[in-house]
Design a protein around this motif. Structure first.
Motif, PDB file in Angstrom:
ATOM      1  N   GLU A 148      31.343   2.324  11.030  1.00 38.37           N
ATOM      2  CA  GLU A 148      32.114   2.840  12.159  1.00 38.37           C
ATOM      3  C   GLU A 148      32.368   1.750  13.196  1.00 38.37           C
ATOM      4  O   GLU A 148      33.472   1.626  13.723  1.00 38.37           O
ATOM      5  CB  GLU A 148      31.360   4.013  12.795  1.00 38.37           C
ATOM      6  CG  GLU A 148      32.050   4.610  14.015  1.00 38.37           C
ATOM      7  CD  GLU A 148      33.366   5.303  13.694  1.00 38.37           C
ATOM      8  OE1 GLU A 148      34.225   5.399  14.587  1.00 38.37           O
ATOM      9  OE2 GLU A 148      33.531   5.756  12.537  1.00 38.37           O
ATOM     10  N   LEU A 149      31.360   0.953  13.473  1.00 40.45           N
ATOM     11  CA  LEU A 149      31.480  -0.079  14.508  1.00 40.45           C
ATOM     12  C   LEU A 149      32.301  -1.275  14.040  1.00 40.45           C
ATOM     13  O   LEU A 149      33.147  -1.785  14.779  1.00 40.45           O
ATOM     14  CB  LEU A 149      30.091  -0.557  14.931  1.00 40.45           C
ATOM     15  CG  LEU A 149      29.258   0.400  15.784  1.00 40.45           C
ATOM     16  CD1 LEU A 149      27.798  -0.044  15.800  1.00 40.45           C
ATOM     17  CD2 LEU A 149      29.812   0.446  17.204  1.00 40.45           C
ATOM     18  N   ALA A 150      32.017  -1.726  12.820  1.00 36.64           N
ATOM     19  CA  ALA A 150      32.521  -3.025  12.376  1.00 36.64           C
ATOM     20  C   ALA A 150      33.562  -2.947  11.279  1.00 36.64           C
ATOM     21  O   ALA A 150      34.125  -3.980  10.903  1.00 36.64           O
ATOM     22  CB  ALA A 150      31.349  -3.896  11.913  1.00 36.64           C
ATOM     23  N   GLY A 151      33.834  -1.752  10.749  1.00 38.14           N
ATOM     24  CA  GLY A 151      34.782  -1.636   9.666  1.00 38.14           C
ATOM     25  C   GLY A 151      34.079  -1.587   8.318  1.00 38.14           C
ATOM     26  O   GLY A 151      32.919  -1.976   8.180  1.00 38.14           O
ATOM     27  N   ALA A 209      42.861  -0.400   8.969  1.00 38.85           N
ATOM     28  CA  ALA A 209      43.057  -1.760   8.469  1.00 38.85           C
ATOM     29  C   ALA A 209      43.347  -2.701   9.632  1.00 38.85           C
ATOM     30  O   ALA A 209      44.162  -2.400  10.506  1.00 38.85           O
ATOM     31  CB  ALA A 209      44.201  -1.791   7.463  1.00 38.85           C
ATOM     32  N   GLY A 210      42.658  -3.812   9.634  1.00 38.38           N
ATOM     33  CA  GLY A 210      42.792  -4.761  10.724  1.00 38.38           C
ATOM     34  C   GLY A 210      41.810  -4.537  11.863  1.00 38.38           C
ATOM     35  O   GLY A 210      41.844  -5.262  12.860  1.00 38.38           O
ATOM     36  N   HIS A 211      40.918  -3.553  11.715  1.00 33.46           N
ATOM     37  CA  HIS A 211      39.949  -3.230  12.772  1.00 33.46           C
ATOM     38  C   HIS A 211      39.021  -4.406  13.048  1.00 33.46           C
ATOM     39  O   HIS A 211      38.410  -4.964  12.134  1.00 33.46           O
ATOM     40  CB  HIS A 211      39.123  -2.013  12.351  1.00 33.46           C
ATOM     41  CG  HIS A 211      37.984  -1.702  13.274  1.00 33.46           C
ATOM     42  ND1 HIS A 211      38.164  -1.097  14.496  1.00 33.46           N
ATOM     43  CD2 HIS A 211      36.646  -1.931  13.162  1.00 33.46           C
ATOM     44  CE1 HIS A 211      36.989  -0.953  15.083  1.00 33.46           C
ATOM     45  NE2 HIS A 211      36.052  -1.444  14.297  1.00 33.46           N
ATOM     46  N   ILE A 212      38.909  -4.805  14.308  1.00 31.25           N
ATOM     47  CA  ILE A 212      37.976  -5.834  14.755  1.00 31.25           C
ATOM     48  C   ILE A 212      37.300  -5.325  16.020  1.00 31.25           C
ATOM     49  O   ILE A 212      37.965  -4.830  16.934  1.00 31.25           O
ATOM     50  CB  ILE A 212      38.690  -7.175  15.017  1.00 31.25           C
ATOM     51  CG1 ILE A 212      39.160  -7.804  13.687  1.00 31.25           C
ATOM     52  CG2 ILE A 212      37.775  -8.151  15.759  1.00 31.25           C
ATOM     53  CD1 ILE A 212      39.969  -9.079  13.852  1.00 31.25           C
ATOM     54  N   ASN A 272      42.842 -11.410   9.453  1.00 36.56           N
ATOM     55  CA  ASN A 272      42.445 -10.052   9.854  1.00 36.56           C
ATOM     56  C   ASN A 272      40.931  -9.843   9.915  1.00 36.56           C
ATOM     57  O   ASN A 272      40.441  -8.726   9.790  1.00 36.56           O
ATOM     58  CB  ASN A 272      43.055  -9.000   8.910  1.00 36.56           C
ATOM     59  CG  ASN A 272      44.555  -8.923   9.043  1.00 36.56           C
ATOM     60  OD1 ASN A 272      45.090  -9.087  10.135  1.00 36.56           O
ATOM     61  ND2 ASN A 272      45.242  -8.691   7.935  1.00 36.56           N
ATOM     62  N   THR A 273      40.208 -10.928  10.112  1.00 39.20           N
ATOM     63  CA  THR A 273      38.747 -10.873  10.151  1.00 39.20           C
ATOM     64  C   THR A 273      38.245 -11.591  11.397  1.00 39.20           C
ATOM     65  O   THR A 273      38.810 -12.598  11.818  1.00 39.20           O
ATOM     66  CB  THR A 273      38.157 -11.561   8.904  1.00 39.20           C
ATOM     67  OG1 THR A 273      38.640 -10.897   7.734  1.00 39.20           O
ATOM     68  CG2 THR A 273      36.639 -11.522   8.909  1.00 39.20           C
ATOM     69  N   SER A 305      33.209  -8.359  11.916  1.00 33.47           N
ATOM     70  CA  SER A 305      33.900  -7.074  11.785  1.00 33.47           C
ATOM     71  C   SER A 305      35.269  -7.254  11.124  1.00 33.47           C
ATOM     72  O   SER A 305      36.022  -8.163  11.441  1.00 33.47           O
ATOM     73  CB  SER A 305      34.058  -6.415  13.161  1.00 33.47           C
ATOM     74  OG  SER A 305      34.884  -7.159  14.023  1.00 33.47           O
ATOM     75  N   HIS A 306      35.551  -6.380  10.180  1.00 34.53           N
ATOM     76  CA  HIS A 306      36.883  -6.329   9.571  1.00 34.53           C
ATOM     77  C   HIS A 306      36.978  -5.132   8.635  1.00 34.53           C
ATOM     78  O   HIS A 306      35.979  -4.645   8.115  1.00 34.53           O
ATOM     79  CB  HIS A 306      37.233  -7.622   8.830  1.00 34.53           C
ATOM     80  CG  HIS A 306      36.373  -7.973   7.649  1.00 34.53           C
ATOM     81  ND1 HIS A 306      35.017  -8.193   7.736  1.00 34.53           N
ATOM     82  CD2 HIS A 306      36.690  -8.173   6.345  1.00 34.53           C
ATOM     83  CE1 HIS A 306      34.537  -8.528   6.557  1.00 34.53           C
ATOM     84  NE2 HIS A 306      35.531  -8.496   5.682  1.00 34.53           N
TER      85      HIS A 306
END
Length: 284
Positions: free
Chosen positions: A232-235, A200-203, A268-269, A192-193
């Motif tokens: 939506e879940l993983a970016g 931005a930065g979603h994990i 960020n991953t 996820s990233h």
């Protein structure tokens, strides 16, 4: 007959390539990720695969938004890595296996897929970083490359099921190849990233661990989410899990997890590495 010996699934973050170029493997930030490759190095030394079939996504090096194939298969005798602006340009060329590439292309077209056939192709960090991770410090890569690019950038994206079915077609093609090569399957990218926008930065650690938990024993569990669900879940870049899903589909026989590593964050991953063994399916 050729044999699929196993599968390697790994993140391909370009920052990993810069860490390799700067010899930062033992830096505290990077070491937990690089340590995950110790069992893979041992396994590769024992198995000595002749060919690597790599499911990945091109990042604008060959294809851009104005011309974005859903699937593309390389059919060249050599590939080279080119710098996309990250400041890394790995010099070692990748030897191709054009004859096996064409056999795969013919088989997947007969299975009613329509890949773009690329007799000239460069490869970006999504191929080069995993190869550098798996075979560090050698003068030349000991394994030939067959690259298979999947669109994870320009919507509409292929569905997880479509990618899984593509992988199965590729696996059947390899099984039917008359040579005696030993083949390793790669799925690269993710987990996820998201690199842009408000998220931005979603994990999503829960989703990542769901994927890692089910990859070997129940890959069809990963098909329950469509591509928009995965975004939506993983970016928006986490949808690179499609590459893993396709690669898992190519492992058509008995699969067992040999090693797994998960480290957050790497640039960020959510970075992950999985090694699966593969035994041939019994044909009726």
């Amino acid at each position: 007959m050729s044999k699929i010996c196993g599968g390697i699934f790994t993140s391909h973050v370009p920052g990993i390539g810069k860490a390799i170029a700067q010899n930062l493997q033992n830096d505290p930030y990077w070491k937990p990720f690089f340590d995950g490759f110790d069992p893979i190095h041992r396994w590769l030394a024992a198995e000595k695969p002749d060919v690597a079939v790599v499911f990945y996504n091109d990042h604008g090096l060959n294809f851009f938004l104005d011309k974005m194939p859903t699937f593309a298969i390389g059919a060249a005798n050599e590939y080279r890595h080119e710098d996309e602006g990250w400041g890394i340009a790995f010099a070692r060329p990748f030897q191709g296996h054009a004859d096996l590439s064409w056999h795969i292309i013919e088989h997947v077209v007969a299975s009613e897929f329509d890949p773009v056939m690329c007799q000239a192709m460069t490869v970006d960090h999504a191929v080069a970083v995993p190869f550098e991770l798996c075979w560090p410090g050698k003068d030349a890569f000991p394994t030939k490359l067959i690259p298979i690019a999947i669109n994870t950038v320009q919507h509409p994206l292929p569905s997880p099921k479509r990618c899984h079915d593509l992988g199965k077609a590729v696996g059947r093609a390899i099984e039917s190849w008359g040579g005696n090569e030993k083949v390793v399957i790669f799925g690269t990218g993710g987990l996820s990233h998201q690199l842009e926008g408000e998220r931005a930065g979603h994990i999503n650690v829960d989703y990542d661990k769901f994927c890692l938990r089910n990859l070997a024993p129940d890959p069809e569990a990963l098909l329950q989410h469509d591509t928009l669900d995965i975004v939506e879940l993983a970016g928006s870049q986490g949808v690179e899990i499609l590459n893993w899903i396709a690669a898992r589909g190519a492992l058509t026989g008995s699969v067992r997890e040999l090693a797994s590593n998960y480290h957050v964050p790497i640039s960020n991953t959510a970075a992950a590495t999985v090694l699966l063994s593969h035994s041939e399916r019994v044909l009726a």
